[in-house]
Structure formats: structure tokens, C-alpha cells
Design a protein around this motif. Structure first.
Motif, PDB file in Angstrom:
ATOM      1  N   SER A   9      38.633  35.321  43.738  1.00  0.00           N
ATOM      2  CA  SER A   9      40.016  34.876  43.603  1.00  0.00           C
ATOM      3  C   SER A   9      40.952  36.063  43.350  1.00  0.00           C
ATOM      4  CB  SER A   9      40.127  33.872  42.456  1.00  0.00           C
ATOM      5  OG  SER A   9      41.475  33.502  42.231  1.00  0.00           O
ATOM      6  N   LEU A  10      40.522  36.977  42.494  1.00  0.00           N
ATOM      7  CA  LEU A  10      41.326  38.156  42.200  1.00  0.00           C
ATOM      8  C   LEU A  10      41.500  39.040  43.431  1.00  0.00           C
ATOM      9  CD1 LEU A  10      39.890  39.101  38.699  1.00  0.00           C
ATOM     10  CD2 LEU A  10      42.248  38.419  39.157  1.00  0.00           C
ATOM     11  N   ARG A  11      40.454  39.168  44.232  1.00  0.00           N
ATOM     12  CA  ARG A  11      40.539  39.988  45.441  1.00  0.00           C
ATOM     13  C   ARG A  11      41.583  39.411  46.400  1.00  0.00           C
ATOM     14  NH1 ARG A  11      39.109  44.975  45.940  1.00  0.00           N
ATOM     15  NH2 ARG A  11      37.183  44.478  44.835  1.00  0.00           N
ATOM     16  N   LYS A  12      41.588  38.090  46.534  1.00  0.00           N
ATOM     17  CA  LYS A  12      42.597  37.453  47.392  1.00  0.00           C
ATOM     18  C   LYS A  12      43.997  37.662  46.824  1.00  0.00           C
ATOM     19  CE  LYS A  12      39.400  33.916  49.114  1.00  0.00           C
ATOM     20  NZ  LYS A  12      38.977  32.491  49.011  1.00  0.00           N
ATOM     21  N   GLY A  13      44.105  37.570  45.490  1.00  0.00           N
ATOM     22  CA  GLY A  13      45.392  37.812  44.857  1.00  0.00           C
ATOM     23  C   GLY A  13      45.880  39.228  45.100  1.00  0.00           C
ATOM     24  N   HIS A  14      44.967  40.184  44.981  1.00  0.00           N
ATOM     25  CA  HIS A  14      45.331  41.580  45.239  1.00  0.00           C
ATOM     26  C   HIS A  14      45.809  41.774  46.678  1.00  0.00           C
ATOM     27  CE1 HIS A  14      44.988  45.768  46.294  1.00  0.00           C
ATOM     28  NE2 HIS A  14      43.918  45.527  47.013  1.00  0.00           N
ATOM     29  N   ILE A 113      44.596  50.423  43.407  1.00  0.00           N
ATOM     30  CA  ILE A 113      43.140  50.569  43.283  1.00  0.00           C
ATOM     31  C   ILE A 113      42.444  49.306  43.770  1.00  0.00           C
ATOM     32  CG2 ILE A 113      41.277  50.665  41.559  1.00  0.00           C
ATOM     33  CD1 ILE A 113      42.912  52.798  40.114  1.00  0.00           C
ATOM     34  N   GLY A 114      43.008  48.128  43.459  1.00  0.00           N
ATOM     35  CA  GLY A 114      42.424  46.874  43.949  1.00  0.00           C
ATOM     36  C   GLY A 114      42.282  45.842  42.865  1.00  0.00           C
ATOM     37  N   PHE A 131      48.863  43.396  32.334  1.00  0.00           N
ATOM     38  CA  PHE A 131      49.257  42.569  33.484  1.00  0.00           C
ATOM     39  C   PHE A 131      50.427  43.188  34.232  1.00  0.00           C
ATOM     40  CE2 PHE A 131      52.772  39.790  34.674  1.00  0.00           C
ATOM     41  CZ  PHE A 131      52.275  39.326  35.896  1.00  0.00           C
ATOM     42  N   CYS A 132      51.519  43.536  33.520  1.00  0.00           N
ATOM     43  CA  CYS A 132      52.729  43.972  34.226  1.00  0.00           C
ATOM     44  C   CYS A 132      52.515  45.297  34.939  1.00  0.00           C
ATOM     45  CB  CYS A 132      53.935  44.007  33.296  1.00  0.00           C
ATOM     46  SG  CYS A 132      53.961  45.301  32.068  1.00  0.00           S
ATOM     47  N   LEU A 133      51.712  46.197  34.359  1.00  0.00           N
ATOM     48  CA  LEU A 133      51.416  47.465  35.035  1.00  0.00           C
ATOM     49  C   LEU A 133      50.568  47.228  36.280  1.00  0.00           C
ATOM     50  CD1 LEU A 133      50.676  49.715  31.942  1.00  0.00           C
ATOM     51  CD2 LEU A 133      52.602  49.954  33.509  1.00  0.00           C
ATOM     52  N   ALA A 134      49.590  46.334  36.156  1.00  0.00           N
ATOM     53  CA  ALA A 134      48.745  46.022  37.311  1.00  0.00           C
ATOM     54  C   ALA A 134      49.569  45.361  38.409  1.00  0.00           C
ATOM     55  CB  ALA A 134      47.591  45.116  36.889  1.00  0.00           C
ATOM     56  N   TYR A 135      50.392  44.406  38.034  1.00  0.00           N
ATOM     57  CA  TYR A 135      51.181  43.662  39.029  1.00  0.00           C
ATOM     58  C   TYR A 135      52.140  44.585  39.767  1.00  0.00           C
ATOM     59  CZ  TYR A 135      53.227  39.359  40.949  1.00  0.00           C
ATOM     60  OH  TYR A 135      53.640  38.346  41.784  1.00  0.00           O
ATOM     61  N   LYS A 136      52.862  45.431  39.018  1.00  0.00           N
ATOM     62  CA  LYS A 136      53.839  46.326  39.645  1.00  0.00           C
ATOM     63  C   LYS A 136      53.162  47.303  40.604  1.00  0.00           C
ATOM     64  CE  LYS A 136      57.907  48.405  40.134  1.00  0.00           C
ATOM     65  NZ  LYS A 136      59.014  48.555  39.188  1.00  0.00           N
ATOM     66  N   SER A 137      51.923  47.694  40.290  1.00  0.00           N
ATOM     67  CA  SER A 137      51.209  48.659  41.132  1.00  0.00           C
ATOM     68  C   SER A 137      50.325  47.982  42.181  1.00  0.00           C
ATOM     69  CB  SER A 137      50.374  49.608  40.266  1.00  0.00           C
ATOM     70  OG  SER A 137      49.505  48.889  39.412  1.00  0.00           O
ATOM     71  N   GLY A 138      50.483  46.645  42.337  1.00  0.00           N
ATOM     72  CA  GLY A 138      49.798  45.936  43.414  1.00  0.00           C
ATOM     73  C   GLY A 138      48.347  45.616  43.169  1.00  0.00           C
ATOM     74  N   ASN A 139      47.923  45.635  41.889  1.00  0.00           N
ATOM     75  CA  ASN A 139      46.534  45.355  41.543  1.00  0.00           C
ATOM     76  C   ASN A 139      46.371  43.967  40.925  1.00  0.00           C
ATOM     77  OD1 ASN A 139      45.051  48.158  41.764  1.00  0.00           O
ATOM     78  ND2 ASN A 139      47.008  48.579  40.744  1.00  0.00           N
ATOM     79  N   ALA A 177      46.589  36.820  40.788  1.00  0.00           N
ATOM     80  CA  ALA A 177      46.404  38.249  40.526  1.00  0.00           C
ATOM     81  C   ALA A 177      46.074  38.530  39.064  1.00  0.00           C
ATOM     82  CB  ALA A 177      47.654  39.025  40.929  1.00  0.00           C
ATOM     83  N   ILE A 178      45.958  37.476  38.247  1.00  0.00           N
ATOM     84  CA  ILE A 178      45.594  37.653  36.839  1.00  0.00           C
ATOM     85  C   ILE A 178      44.617  36.566  36.429  1.00  0.00           C
ATOM     86  CG2 ILE A 178      47.736  36.448  36.199  1.00  0.00           C
ATOM     87  CD1 ILE A 178      47.588  37.812  33.471  1.00  0.00           C
TER      88      ILE A 178
END
Length: 425
Positions: A9-14, A113-114, A131-139, A177-178
């Protein structure tokens, strides 16, 4: 936890998130910031349960402080998200480029990174920060907090997911994505650390025991964040009033954090003049574990051999992360001796020198092996927010990829894009 299902699920979100532009990601993050602000009482009520449970189980107050949320901390979470929103999106940034002799154009660009995972203790604010750092950087990110903060983490993740699924984010919010690990047992951590091909990178954030376990068991790439055995060196030319001010801040402002000092290293030439000032500055709040020379100076300063705050240091005290109102005192001959001692006992996190001698300051900064090395300032500034990153993933103490406070770019890597016109080799 079904690691296959969660990471799929996370991979699809990424993959969805990686195709979004900066404006779409920023709008989603603003919706999250607004939701956390609006739902703060829901989050605080959940946190209250965690704090009550922690106290009933005998958790020390310094660790309860790390676990606790209040309105000021919620304000800080919201502000951190908005600082991340204001930052330039790193994805797609060209970090290098050139043309080869045969006419091919090569560009090096920044990419996500993914799927990343963070394994952390207490500190429910890390849930929103990561979460917010990952989301902003597309992870996409898998969060595995501690059981002590489970109710808080669940509440924060629920608010985030609801915001991403809301009408305000319709068409571009990516709630997949989370994910939050259920924190049912310790096997979850091993599942994460051995999920080769499913999780692209893991980050531990917590005490020395957690970090050691992650590093030893991980089969996925790990960015090692360090326990904080931080030192403050008082040089022979130091302004002693400044030294006391910095020591008080760095040791007592928050004792349970990784950028608090755990040892004060004192030049022997100013030992007798500094110890009375330091003891007065601490006001009896800090238990001092002294080496032989500083023990004599401390007892002389207080005029009593029986003080319960002045103790002889054991060999194990040197290099201990106290996370409490306790501090080791070490005496040295000069700045070179201080550097050698610190490099032997530190965790490569943050170190500071108090001095008027800029030659000694340069020697200290050039030779101390740590992610952050200060002159005439508190180690408490080692923090993503203080460095202007807004949120942070943690403090990296390793030397590969990222070092020091980790912001958005720590969650990116690069790839090469090559354009040709039929060239063959």
C-alpha cells in the motif's frame, strides 16, 4: 502486522505522490496543518491517556516530558509543517550536469528514496514531523512508535489521514503514503528491518539501546541517528559567566533530549575558580559525578564532604547518557587533551567549547569528531527547527548520505538522466 500488505500500500502511495508537483503537496500539507490545529483537543486527550499510563508505570519525569504534548507543542507541530511547506521542493532539483565528448547530455537530479520507515521512542511530535518531511519529499512512510505513545500516535495519524481524504484534498491527497504500525509486539520492528525490497530505508530515533538493536538487525539500509553523549569543554581562557550560562541551558533546559550535555570537561587551570560558579549555577539540581581532581575542587567549593549532589565518578560514568539531572565532570590539561577525551567517549552528536582563544576554538572544531561542533554556544541548538528545517527526522551521527539534523533533502537520493542522439559504445 502484515508487512507485505502494508508496504504494498505504501509503495502505491509513493508512486502517486512521486508524480505530484510542489503545489499539490503543499496544499495537502496545509490541510493537515489546519486539521491538527482544529483537532488539537482530540490529540491532547489521547496524549493525556499515554502520560497517565507512563506515570503509573514509573516513567521518569524527564522521559514523561518527551512524551507529553500541550497547546504550545501542538502550535510547534503546526508551525513546523508550515515551515516545510515554505521550503523549496527538492524533487527534480538538478545537482549536476555536463555534456560528454560524444555529445550526450547528463543531468543528475534529486528524487525521492521511496518507502521509508522510522522506528522511534516516545515523542509523538515525531509522528507529524516525519510525515510532513516524507510527504514533501515524495516518500511514503511507515511509522513505528513506542507503545508508551500509541494513543497519541494513533490520534495524530488519524487526523492526518482524514485531512488527506477530505474534500480540501480531493483529487490529490495521498492518505496511503502514511501508515502507523499497530505496536502489538516487538516482532514488528524485525519485520521492518528485514523487509528487503519493500522498505528502501529505515531510521531509528531513540536511545542507545534502540539504535544498537536496529543497526545490528537491519538488512535494509539504515541512517543511524545517535544517542547524545554530548560534552561542554570549558577552556582555560573561557568567560566563566558565559560557561555557567551555557552549562545550565545545555544540561537543565530539557534533560531527556539527545542534545543535552552529559559531561562537562574542565581545563585544570581554571578548575578551582570555575567549580564554585558551576555548583552555584546548578543550584543543587544537578548531581555531579566528578573525577579525582574535580571532586576535590567541588568539595572545597561547597565546604562539605557529605553533599548528596557531589559524587566520585565510576569508570562507567564517562560516556554515559544520563538523560537526567546528572552530569559527569572530567578534568583535562589542555584543548588537545579535551579533544582526545571527547573523541574517545562521545557518540558523534554535538560538542561545544567555551573559550576566548580562537586558535583553540579552531583546533576544537577541526579535530572533534561530531556532527555539530559549537564555539561559545549551547548544544541544545542541534535541532532541525533551530537550523531552519522546520521539522526533522532526527540527528544523524554517521558520515554517509546525511549528517547532523536531517531535513527534507535527507529523504532524497539522486539519479542520472542521460539524453542522446543515437550514440553507441
Amino acid at each position: 502486522m502484515d508487512i507485505e500488505k502494508v508496504t504494498s500500500s505504501l509503495r502505491k502511495g509513493h508512486q502517486i505522490l512521486a508524480g505530484q508537483n510542489a503545489n499539490q503537496k503543499n496544499l495537502a500539507l496545509e490541510a493537515v496543518a489546519c486539521a491538527i490545529d482544529a483537532k488539537r483537543q482530540f490529540i491532547l486527550d489521547a496524549n493525556k491517556v499515554d502520560v497517565e499510563n507512563a506515570r503509573s508505570k514509573g516513567m521518569t519525569e524527564s522521559l514523561v516530558d518527551r512524551l507529553s504534548l500541550d497547546n504550545k507543542k501542538i502550535d510547534g507541530i503546526v508551525e513546523s509543517i508550515r515551515i516545510v511547506i515554505s521550503q523549496t521542493d527538492p524533487i527534480g532539483e538538478q545537482t549536476g550536469g555536463w555534456k560528454t565528448p560524444n555529445g550526450m547530455e547528463i543531468r543528475q537530479v534529486r528524487v525521492p528514496i521511496g518507502v521509508v520507515a522510522i522506528i522511534y521512542e516516545s515523542r509523538p511530535n515525531v509522528t507529524a514531523d516525519a510525515f510532513c518531511l516524507a510527504y514533501k519529499s515524495g516518500n511514503a512512510i511507515l511509522l513505528r512508535g513506542s507503545s508508551s505513545a500509541l494513543n497519541s500516535n494513533k490520534a495524530i495519524v488519524q487526523v492526518i489521514k482524514d485531512a488527506l481524504d477530505s474534500e480540501a484534498c480531493k483529487g490529490f491527497g495521498v492518505s496511503s503514503a502514511i501508515e502507523l504500525a499497530p505496536c502489538e509486539n516487538h516482532d514488528e520492528v524485525e519485520q521492518i528491518l528485514t523487509a528487503v525490497g519493500k522498505i528502501d530505508m529505515a531510521l531509528p530515533r531513540g536511545g542507545a539501546k534502540l539504535i544498537k538493536m536496529v543497526v545490528e538487525k537491519a538488512r535494509v539500509p539504515v541512517i543511524e541517528t545517535g544517542a547524545g553523549v554530548c560534552h561542554l569543554y570549558i577552556d582555560e581562557s573561557a568567560d566563566l559567566e558565559m560557561a555557567c550560562k551555557v552549562a545550565l541551558n545545555a544540561k537543565t533546559q530539557r534533560t531527556g533530549v539527545c542534545n543535552a550535555i552529559e559531561c562537562i570537561v574542565i581545563n585544570e587551570k581554571i578548575l578551582e575558580s570555575f567549580m564554585p560558579k558551576l555548583i552555584e549555577a546548578f543550584g543543587g539540581k544537578v548531581e555531579l559525578h566528578c573525577d579525582e581532581k574535580s571532586l576535590i575542587a567541588a568539595k572545597k567549593a561547597i565546604g562539605s564532604a557529605d553533599s548528596n549532589i557531589i559524587l566520585p565518578a565510576s569508570p562507567e560514568d564517562f560516556g554515559t547518557e544520563w538523560l537526567d539531572y546528572k552530569c559527569t565532570i572530567k578534568t583535562v590539561e589542555n584543548v588537545a587533551d579535551a579533544v582526545e577525551y571527547i573523541n574517545t567517549h562521545n557518540t558523534k552528536h554535538s560538542e561545544s567549547i567555551i573559550t576566548k582563544n580562537m586558535d583553540n576554538a579552531r583546533y576544537f572544531q577541526n579535530n572533534v569528531d561530531a556532527a555539530c561542533v559549537y564555539v561559545n554556544a549551547s548544544t541544545r541548538f542541534t535541532d532541525g527547527g533551530e537550523f531552519g528545517f522546520g521539522a526533522e527526522l532526527g540527528i544523524s551521527t554517521q558520515k554517509l548520505h546525511a549528517r547532523g539534523p536531517m531535513g527534507i533533502k535527507a529523504l532524497t537520493t539522486t539519479k542520472y538522466l542521460i539524453n542522446g542522439e543515437g550514440q553507441v559504445r
